[in-house]
Scaffold this active site. Structure first.
Site, PDB file in Angstrom:
ATOM      1  N   HIS A 145       0.834  -1.213   0.000  1.00  0.00           N
ATOM      2  CA  HIS A 145       0.000   0.000   0.000  1.00  0.00           C
ATOM      3  C   HIS A 145       0.863   1.254   0.000  1.00  0.00           C
ATOM      4  O   HIS A 145       0.624   2.188  -0.776  1.00  0.00           O
ATOM      5  CB  HIS A 145      -0.911  -0.015   1.232  1.00  0.00           C
ATOM      6  CG  HIS A 145      -1.692   1.246   1.435  1.00  0.00           C
ATOM      7  ND1 HIS A 145      -3.008   1.387   1.034  1.00  0.00           N
ATOM      8  CD2 HIS A 145      -1.355   2.436   2.005  1.00  0.00           C
ATOM      9  CE1 HIS A 145      -3.423   2.608   1.336  1.00  0.00           C
ATOM     10  NE2 HIS A 145      -2.439   3.265   1.929  1.00  0.00           N
ATOM     11  N   GLU A 146       1.877   1.275   0.854  1.00  0.00           N
ATOM     12  CA  GLU A 146       2.748   2.450   0.928  1.00  0.00           C
ATOM     13  C   GLU A 146       3.585   2.612  -0.342  1.00  0.00           C
ATOM     14  O   GLU A 146       3.800   3.728  -0.816  1.00  0.00           O
ATOM     15  CB  GLU A 146       3.653   2.363   2.158  1.00  0.00           C
ATOM     16  CG  GLU A 146       2.914   2.339   3.488  1.00  0.00           C
ATOM     17  CD  GLU A 146       1.963   3.509   3.664  1.00  0.00           C
ATOM     18  OE1 GLU A 146       2.208   4.580   3.083  1.00  0.00           O
ATOM     19  OE2 GLU A 146       0.953   3.337   4.377  1.00  0.00           O
TER      20      GLU A 146
END
Length: 286
Positions: A145-146
């Site tokens: 996600h990051e």
């Protein structure tokens, strides 16, 4: 061991995100043009207006990254102690076609993570509490996600949007103060400035929320395991709701995978969509 990625690294298309970005970006540009026109009238040079804007955004971008890391005393994540985490970041970065970012960690008072910087000079910060409560697959989902935020260049649009909101607020203050003058002008100018910034911030938040959904979807694709990210978000949300106050300030919270949205006002101006909606969307992808 963190499992191997089973999904190809092809780019994910987000037509809904692109539409929101187009509409919100157009409105933000209109706000910018208003304040730019006012500054142009004052300095008498379009080149000066553009130069000052680039300088302002650039300083905010560079300073914002440094302050975010400094505010939580982030440190480099030792590769010899967390070799699997580094290997996972390297693999996912390669799949996404971006440079492996600098990996850091910090105590955040609650499980959280965030990314700052550009694709070529990105930093991913993992909270020590996060690494304690997530299993390998869940942590992989959060990392993906990051990394998706870095791949999608999410930081710069947010900095530009926040810069426009700040510039517009300042512009409104000076106009109102100049027109009315005195103590009344100062008070009304300040009130008008706050309202103006809130108005522009609404459009910035539309972009922010859409980008969180997009990063979730990208993470699900690149890991091939949306259920793991959904499980991670559920754990993160549950623990954070039990924490009265984290060590992360508001400006950094907007960058995190979990943004606090307790209370009606906080929900209205939240930088993140509700956690339950994010989880539901991921479960639909499974």
């Amino acid at each position: 061991m963190l499992r191997e990625n089973t999904v190809s690294g092809s780019d994910v298309k987000h037509p809904g995100l692109k539409l929101r970005m187009a509409v919100s970006g157009t409105v933000l540009f209109a706000f910018y043009m208003l304040i730019a026109t006012a500054v142009w009238e004052f300095v008498g040079s379009a080149v000066a207006v553009v130069g000052l804007t680039i300088l302002f955004v650039g300083v905010q971008y560079k300073l914002g990254k440094w302050l975010a890391l400094r505010s939580i005393n982030a440190e480099n994540l030792p590769e010899d102690e967390f070799d699997e985490v580094h290997e996972t970041v390297a693999r996912l970065s390669d799949d996404m076609g971006i440079d492996k970012p600098r990996l850091m960690y910090a105590p955040m008072g609650a499980p959280n993570a965030f990314a700052v910087g550009r694709q070529a000079s990105g930093v991913v910060v993992l909270g020590t509490e996060l690494m304690q409560i997530l299993d390998d697959d869940e942590l992989e989902g959060v990392i993906a996600h990051e990394l998706a935020h870095l791949k999608n260049r999410d930081v710069l649009p947010m900095v530009i949007g926040q810069s426009i909101a700040m510039l517009f607020g300042w512009g409104v203050y000076f106009v109102v103060n100049e027109l009315i003058g005195g103590l009344t002008g100062w008070i009304l100018g300040w009130i008008a400035s706050v309202i103006a910034q809130l108005l522009v911030t609404i459009f910035v938040l539309v972009i922010s929320r859409a980008r969180e959904y997009a990063a979730d979807e990208d993470a699900a694709q690149y890991t091939g395991n949306p259920a793991a990210l959904a499980s991670a978000l559920a754990k993160i949300g549950h623990v954070n709701q039990q924490v009265e106050q984290s060590a992360v300030n508001d400006s950094v919270s907007a960058l995190c995978i979990f943004g606090d949205n307790r209370g009606l006002f906080a929900r209205l101006f939240a930088s993140h969509p509700p956690m339950e909606k994010r989880i539901a969307r991921l479960e639909h992808l499974d």
